[in-house]
Design a protein around this motif. Sequence first.
Motif, PDB file in Angstrom:
ATOM      1  N   THR A  20       0.821  -1.218   0.000  1.00 57.39           N
ATOM      2  CA  THR A  20       0.000   0.000   0.000  1.00 57.39           C
ATOM      3  C   THR A  20       0.856   1.270   0.000  1.00 57.39           C
ATOM      4  O   THR A  20       0.666   2.176  -0.797  1.00 57.39           O
ATOM      5  CB  THR A  20      -0.886  -0.016   1.266  1.00 57.39           C
ATOM      6  N   THR A  38       2.396   7.497  -6.215  1.00 55.49           N
ATOM      7  CA  THR A  38       1.324   8.419  -6.628  1.00 55.49           C
ATOM      8  C   THR A  38       1.691   9.864  -6.276  1.00 55.49           C
ATOM      9  O   THR A  38       1.521  10.776  -7.091  1.00 55.49           O
ATOM     10  CB  THR A  38      -0.002   8.003  -5.949  1.00 55.49           C
ATOM     11  N   ILE A  82      -5.069   2.269  -0.191  1.00 59.18           N
ATOM     12  CA  ILE A  82      -4.121   3.145  -0.889  1.00 59.18           C
ATOM     13  C   ILE A  82      -4.667   4.569  -0.966  1.00 59.18           C
ATOM     14  O   ILE A  82      -3.971   5.533  -0.619  1.00 59.18           O
ATOM     15  CB  ILE A  82      -3.809   2.591  -2.294  1.00 59.18           C
ATOM     16  N   GLY A  83      -5.913   4.698  -1.406  1.00 57.80           N
ATOM     17  CA  GLY A  83      -6.481   6.042  -1.570  1.00 57.80           C
ATOM     18  C   GLY A  83      -6.389   6.862  -0.295  1.00 57.80           C
ATOM     19  O   GLY A  83      -6.047   8.054  -0.325  1.00 57.80           O
ATOM     20  N   SER A 101      -6.827  10.850  -9.005  1.00 61.06           N
ATOM     21  CA  SER A 101      -6.056   9.616  -8.838  1.00 61.06           C
ATOM     22  C   SER A 101      -6.996   8.452  -8.541  1.00 61.06           C
ATOM     23  O   SER A 101      -7.831   8.537  -7.635  1.00 61.06           O
ATOM     24  CB  SER A 101      -5.035   9.802  -7.700  1.00 61.06           C
ATOM     25  N   HIS A 140      -7.988   4.699  -7.350  1.00 64.33           N
ATOM     26  CA  HIS A 140      -7.542   3.630  -6.440  1.00 64.33           C
ATOM     27  C   HIS A 140      -8.679   2.657  -6.151  1.00 64.33           C
ATOM     28  O   HIS A 140      -8.918   2.284  -5.000  1.00 64.33           O
ATOM     29  CB  HIS A 140      -6.972   4.256  -5.157  1.00 64.33           C
ATOM     30  N   ASN A 161      -2.997   4.204 -11.062  1.00 62.13           N
ATOM     31  CA  ASN A 161      -2.111   3.176 -10.507  1.00 62.13           C
ATOM     32  C   ASN A 161      -2.947   2.020  -9.970  1.00 62.13           C
ATOM     33  O   ASN A 161      -2.477   1.261  -9.124  1.00 62.13           O
ATOM     34  CB  ASN A 161      -1.265   3.757  -9.371  1.00 62.13           C
ATOM     35  N   ALA A 162      -4.207   1.919 -10.442  1.00 66.40           N
ATOM     36  CA  ALA A 162      -5.120   0.916  -9.876  1.00 66.40           C
ATOM     37  C   ALA A 162      -5.148  -0.340 -10.754  1.00 66.40           C
ATOM     38  O   ALA A 162      -4.337  -1.261 -10.552  1.00 66.40           O
ATOM     39  CB  ALA A 162      -6.501   1.515  -9.703  1.00 66.40           C
TER      40      ALA A 162
END
Length: 402
Positions: free
Chosen positions: A101, A108, A154-155, A200, A202, A230-231
């Motif tokens: 993570t 990011t 992650i988000g 972004s 996620h 980046n997902a």
Amino acid sequence: MTTGRALLLEGIHSDADAVLEAAGVSVTHETGALTTEALDEALDGVTVLGVRSKSRLSTDLLDRHPDLLAVGCFCIGTDQLDLRDAARRGLAVFNAPFSNTRSVAELTIAEIVALHRRLGDRSRELHEGVWRKTASGAHEVRGRTLGIVGYGHIGSQVSVLAEAFGMRVVFHDTAPKLALGNALPAASLTDLLSTSDVVSLHVPDAPSTRGLLGAAELARMKPGAMLINNARGKVVDLDALADAIRDGRLGGASVDVYPSEPKRNDDPFSTPLAGLPNVILTPHIGGSTEEAQAAIARDAAGKLARYLVEGSTRSSASVPEVDLPIPSPDRHRILHFHHNVPGVLGRMHTLLAEIDANITAEYLQSDPEVSYVILDVEADSISEISDRMRSIPETIRMRTLS
Ligand code: NAI
């Protein structure tokens, strides 16, 4: 006391060793994946197998190794074997879905800054001998709005790190989420898209997220805004994204994941985004750091160790999750996988009552086919208990801990 033997394939990080050895497991390593024949031979006497993404464990192979208690997938996914098949044989499979993570969140953040400063372009120009010193189109991130789609592991980390840079954060998630710091939930995805300077993504790969950002959604983004994915590759329509950047409607993008990705390094690769201005392309390396590999090793090994020593299947990818506090040393623990049909638990109780074994703790969970129960009992002898539990015809797998 040795509780088993572990074979770890594909160069699994050595941080796994200490965790398994502390649980009494002896560990051997192989640097690569093994062919089915070599694995067949190597699995003799092995109770725990650790694999990464290159190994494949067929049903036939597992049939030939009934003593294998658990498989650790030392990676994010569990594509190496059929999880339903594993469940049906009471084979506990564990993975480490969230150990990278932080790595993804850090990448990011780096990309948010790099896109705002057009670092990719400036760097490429200089590699080509072109000196272009300019402030045009370059911005600080401080005070700008980051829109995070998918506020999960992650988000939410990206949210915290971005605020530390002085960004304003809004997010959109389909599940109710606690907003961290000063982040605010957006009224809707559309609202987020129309107010963010950089978006972004996620979210997981799911039918509901495939094509989440197509031409219509990209058209709703602020003029000059930037997109980071980046997902998962199928979340964004890359042709539509390429059009939006080529037309100058969007100011750039950073993409780590693609609808179709090469299987091996140096395999050919192409994307409609290639060569476009202010576009950073990376080869699915969001979670690929040495720290993440070590964290994966500790996480997966920890789950395997708890399963061996306590019987806990918490966060198993294959079998029902059961977790009970460690019993006092005078108790015996029974770990029993059986077919999920009525009456099995009742029969266990009867068989234990007949020999005056007192149940002190019990926890059962089932999926549609398989049940797993942990029973702690006070009794003089564990061997008679074992024989009685094994005699239940619905038994799939059973072991005891004393
Ligand atoms: P997570 O499961 O913790 O969070 C995902 C969030 O997305 C959840 O809060 C969920 O409610 C939300 N969500 C689901 N559908 C949604 C939708 N339609 N709209 C808005 N929100 C939605 O997952 P995690 O660990 O944060 O991972 C996020 C993504 O990152 C996953 O796709 C994962 O595969 C990917 N990933 C990529 C890596 C890389 O190397 N680039 C490495 C690790 C993860």
